[in-house]
Design a protein around this motif. Sequence first.
Motif, PDB file in Angstrom:
ATOM      1  N   PRO A  15      36.882  36.925  32.968  1.00 37.78           N
ATOM      2  CA  PRO A  15      36.881  38.102  33.847  1.00 37.78           C
ATOM      3  C   PRO A  15      36.005  39.226  33.296  1.00 37.78           C
ATOM      4  CG  PRO A  15      38.996  37.905  32.709  1.00 37.78           C
ATOM      5  CD  PRO A  15      38.115  36.815  32.177  1.00 37.78           C
ATOM      6  N   ALA A  16      35.569  40.092  34.196  1.00 39.46           N
ATOM      7  CA  ALA A  16      34.822  41.280  33.770  1.00 39.46           C
ATOM      8  C   ALA A  16      35.808  42.366  33.369  1.00 39.46           C
ATOM      9  CB  ALA A  16      33.925  41.762  34.901  1.00 39.46           C
ATOM     10  N   MET A  17      35.339  43.233  32.488  1.00 39.22           N
ATOM     11  CA  MET A  17      36.223  44.232  31.874  1.00 39.22           C
ATOM     12  C   MET A  17      35.993  45.605  32.467  1.00 39.22           C
ATOM     13  SD  MET A  17      36.689  44.145  27.770  1.00 39.22           S
ATOM     14  CE  MET A  17      38.063  45.147  27.243  1.00 39.22           C
ATOM     15  N   ALA A  18      37.041  46.421  32.432  1.00 37.75           N
ATOM     16  CA  ALA A  18      36.902  47.841  32.744  1.00 37.75           C
ATOM     17  C   ALA A  18      37.272  48.624  31.497  1.00 37.75           C
ATOM     18  CB  ALA A  18      37.800  48.245  33.899  1.00 37.75           C
ATOM     19  N   ARG A  19      36.724  49.817  31.425  1.00 35.46           N
ATOM     20  CA  ARG A  19      36.969  50.662  30.271  1.00 35.46           C
ATOM     21  C   ARG A  19      37.917  51.767  30.680  1.00 35.46           C
ATOM     22  NH1 ARG A  19      31.910  53.656  27.294  1.00 35.46           N
ATOM     23  NH2 ARG A  19      33.113  55.250  26.205  1.00 35.46           N
ATOM     24  N   ALA A  20      38.798  52.138  29.792  1.00 34.49           N
ATOM     25  CA  ALA A  20      39.728  53.229  30.088  1.00 34.49           C
ATOM     26  C   ALA A  20      38.949  54.502  30.399  1.00 34.49           C
ATOM     27  CB  ALA A  20      40.653  53.455  28.893  1.00 34.49           C
ATOM     28  N   GLY A  21      39.472  55.272  31.337  1.00 38.18           N
ATOM     29  CA  GLY A  21      38.887  56.576  31.616  1.00 38.18           C
ATOM     30  C   GLY A  21      37.790  56.570  32.660  1.00 38.18           C
ATOM     31  N   GLN A  22      37.542  55.421  33.278  1.00 41.79           N
ATOM     32  CA  GLN A  22      36.465  55.331  34.257  1.00 41.79           C
ATOM     33  C   GLN A  22      36.989  55.272  35.691  1.00 41.79           C
ATOM     34  OE1 GLN A  22      33.084  55.288  32.934  1.00 41.79           O
ATOM     35  NE2 GLN A  22      34.370  55.899  31.220  1.00 41.79           N
ATOM     36  N   GLY A  23      38.257  55.528  35.879  1.00 37.57           N
ATOM     37  CA  GLY A  23      38.798  55.586  37.230  1.00 37.57           C
ATOM     38  C   GLY A  23      39.330  54.267  37.762  1.00 37.57           C
ATOM     39  N   TYR A  24      39.331  53.235  36.933  1.00 35.88           N
ATOM     40  CA  TYR A  24      39.809  51.936  37.432  1.00 35.88           C
ATOM     41  C   TYR A  24      41.338  51.874  37.491  1.00 35.88           C
ATOM     42  CZ  TYR A  24      35.122  50.144  37.534  1.00 35.88           C
ATOM     43  OH  TYR A  24      33.821  49.950  37.863  1.00 35.88           O
ATOM     44  N   ARG A  25      41.986  52.635  36.654  1.00 39.73           N
ATOM     45  CA  ARG A  25      43.461  52.682  36.613  1.00 39.73           C
ATOM     46  C   ARG A  25      44.047  51.279  36.585  1.00 39.73           C
ATOM     47  NH1 ARG A  25      44.821  57.312  41.064  1.00 39.73           N
ATOM     48  NH2 ARG A  25      43.144  58.717  40.497  1.00 39.73           N
ATOM     49  N   PHE A  26      43.542  50.502  35.654  1.00 40.19           N
ATOM     50  CA  PHE A  26      43.971  49.102  35.553  1.00 40.19           C
ATOM     51  C   PHE A  26      45.209  49.000  34.675  1.00 40.19           C
ATOM     52  CE2 PHE A  26      40.884  50.025  32.208  1.00 40.19           C
ATOM     53  CZ  PHE A  26      41.566  49.609  31.084  1.00 40.19           C
ATOM     54  N   HIS A  27      45.855  47.858  34.753  1.00 35.59           N
ATOM     55  CA  HIS A  27      46.990  47.589  33.882  1.00 35.59           C
ATOM     56  C   HIS A  27      46.710  46.326  33.089  1.00 35.59           C
ATOM     57  CE1 HIS A  27      50.980  47.660  32.300  1.00 35.59           C
ATOM     58  NE2 HIS A  27      51.283  46.477  32.784  1.00 35.59           N
ATOM     59  N   MET A  28      47.104  46.342  31.832  1.00 35.51           N
ATOM     60  CA  MET A  28      47.064  45.105  31.043  1.00 35.51           C
ATOM     61  C   MET A  28      48.371  44.962  30.302  1.00 35.51           C
ATOM     62  SD  MET A  28      46.686  45.413  27.542  1.00 35.51           S
ATOM     63  CE  MET A  28      45.362  45.572  26.375  1.00 35.51           C
ATOM     64  N   THR A  29      48.746  43.701  30.098  1.00 37.84           N
ATOM     65  CA  THR A  29      50.033  43.417  29.463  1.00 37.84           C
ATOM     66  C   THR A  29      49.957  42.106  28.694  1.00 37.84           C
ATOM     67  OG1 THR A  29      52.371  42.923  29.873  1.00 37.84           O
ATOM     68  CG2 THR A  29      50.857  42.338  31.629  1.00 37.84           C
ATOM     69  N   GLY A  30      50.754  42.010  27.649  1.00 39.75           N
ATOM     70  CA  GLY A  30      50.901  40.750  26.941  1.00 39.75           C
ATOM     71  C   GLY A  30      51.838  39.779  27.646  1.00 39.75           C
ATOM     72  N   LEU A  31      52.488  40.251  28.703  1.00 36.38           N
ATOM     73  CA  LEU A  31      53.290  39.342  29.525  1.00 36.38           C
ATOM     74  C   LEU A  31      52.365  38.441  30.337  1.00 36.38           C
ATOM     75  CD1 LEU A  31      55.830  41.882  31.074  1.00 36.38           C
ATOM     76  CD2 LEU A  31      56.469  39.973  29.609  1.00 36.38           C
ATOM     77  N   THR A  32      52.877  37.309  30.751  1.00 34.73           N
ATOM     78  CA  THR A  32      52.145  36.484  31.715  1.00 34.73           C
ATOM     79  C   THR A  32      51.882  37.338  32.949  1.00 34.73           C
ATOM     80  OG1 THR A  32      53.169  34.490  30.854  1.00 34.73           O
ATOM     81  CG2 THR A  32      52.255  34.366  33.077  1.00 34.73           C
TER      82      THR A  32
END
Lengths: 282, 384, 76
Positions: B222-239
């Motif tokens: 997958p392509a990555m987003a960087r914090a602070g760029q407005g993507y408001r993404f979530h990442m987790t170590g959970l499945t």
Amino acid sequence: MSERANPVERYLRSDRIPHIWCPGCGIGTTVNCFTRAIDESGIPMDRLAVVSGIGCTGRVAGYMHVDSFHTTHGRAIPFATGLKLAAPGMKVVVYSGDGDLFAIGGNHFIHAARRNLDMTVVCVNNLTYGMTGGQLTPTTPEEAIASTSPYGNFEQPFNLPYLAESCGAVYVARWTTYHVTHLKKAMREALLKKGFSFVEVISPCPTLYGRRNRIGDGLDEVKTYKQRSVIRNGAPTSEVSLGMTGPIVVGKFVDRERPTYQDAMDQFYARKLGDRYARASQ
Amino acid sequence: MHADPAGVLTGAHFLDGDHAACEGALAAECRFVAGYPITPSTEVVERIAQRFPLVGGVFIQMEDELASSIAIAGAVWGGKRAMTVTSGPGFSLMMEHVGFAVMTETPCVFINVQRGGPSTGLPTLPAQADMMQARWGSHGDYEIIALSPNSPQECFDLTFKAFNLAEQYRVPVLVMMDECVGHMMERVVIPRAEELEIYPRRWTKAAPGEYLPFAPGEDLVPAMARAGQGYRFHMTGLTHNERGYPDMSVAAQARLVARLTDKIRKNADALQDVVEDGVDGADVVVVCYGITSRVALPAIEACRASGLKVGWLRLRTVWPFPERLIRDLASGLRAFVVPELNMGQIVREVERCAGAARVVGVPHAGGTVHDPAVIERAIREAVR
Amino acid sequence: MAQPTRRVRGVVVIHAERCKGCGLCVEFCPTDVLALSPAFTSKGYHPPEVVRGEACSGCDLCGMYCPDFAIYGYRL
């Protein structure tokens, strides 16, 4: 006139609501206060990151519609350390529980406070491990029943504001989920404070703490906060220990100035290295 | 994209492997390092601490290896290239965050300058006994990339390469040095910045509203987003699902774990990195890596001098293991000999792929290198 | 679905399907606008209902307390 939206809504990933927290759990109350504090702080949502560890409060990051990181058990603070130093323009908030921050993660808390890393740590202190079934944490009061202290707790718990102050935090406050307007204000102040700010929120866990300790349900537990709480702004943190009974001293205890890690590093290297110092770019 | 010249110490230097690895990271545009002192890896971060303020990097000595190994993940999501460095017990402590980086597809580099174990073991003496830990040390099922340099020059080269592989596959890459290579001083030639090709981070081109942080591209990454760029993404170590939200269903687990393993397995041939000498037509091939690949050379030369056809196959990429290559070789030779500074780790991988060929391990508990005569004897006995 | 109950000073909005019936909003409403309804949500909880809408000041304390983001108020 059209209906106005719930002010919490724009901060939530509404496709993930309803959340997993039990009826009467206090974590959602803290989230209400937090989102209203963000509003009042003027910090843009795109510049805010929420980092959580593991446990019930660890799920806060996943419900917040900002850049959010659900990390490993106890390690939200060191993750946030890397994030903040790599992206100094971000406001980084660690939002986690008492077990996560002060048992498995205790070492990171004391060092982040010592370094005065520019971040806000919110500890939802429900005095137990909720997600794993109500075990003893470092904040469980003496005598309290937990699933791993079935006869009652004989360990002396941490007094979190005292710990935070003695390690170097520049802002320390404690409120309960009864004190929603005070809590909102404390969170706003913490968000706007430069350096390591710490807000402890005493919060009910009716399923695994309140019921077991004959406090009742979530509402009953919040009513005990109302009865037991004493507001003492500026109280010496050495005097704010928590027991099963007796006063819950709440208030803003510490608000002081100290150079942040980043500022100390920049100033120090600029002095030592002069023009040779290359500040990290964002 | 060429490397940023600010971090590239172009020229010929006399460096030990630890310092060379530091320079490899700098050349690869690593600008965040979190570390905790531990022998024999400490010289890497000592040099980082000295060099970083001059090149715009941030070094922080964390309170322990648990902290170091996740601080780098935070820095990566904040936009930096980042690594941590450790040895022995520190590598054990970092295992949870190797898994976290795998699960969250956080491109980062771990250097392990191996020493003797288990436990505190031999702090200043060599071993290669963490090779299976590198492969399987974190819980759960995953694939990983691990490289094994055999000289200070390769400490530079492979550390540089590790950053590129981490970005390309969005996986933690482990540089499995050993105490000998780490403390050995040799000539190290660092190229000019324009000769160093950087694999840039795979930033998403999608707009914030359309971005799915864990939706794979054609190559499963997958392509990555960087914090602070407005993507408001979530990442987790959970499945999690492609949106990054927790999804603890059997189907989500099957999909995610399959993709995380396939993105490495399906590229195993591309990732293969070996050095061969005299392998074609050999009766015996010595499979080796790291410092042991150098110790094996006099043994191989002695056997060749007496007429034996002995090949030298050195693994620079140990994980993923070059299964296909070993299988292909196995059909044409009599035996593999596998010397390593452990009681038998990579030799098991060779056995798994060796078919009818004999496999002879040459174990060593560590603390020093093999006596080449022991390897020579093993080679002679393998073809007897 | 949520229905605003408009009165002179303030409005309270209830999103009953999110409610888990903890009763915090009822207990801490400073003007006693709310009561737990005898009705059930689809999950079997008793949500709050407005019993004294004209008294609502729109202070949003219910919204601050509600752990389930199921109620809030605003001033008109």
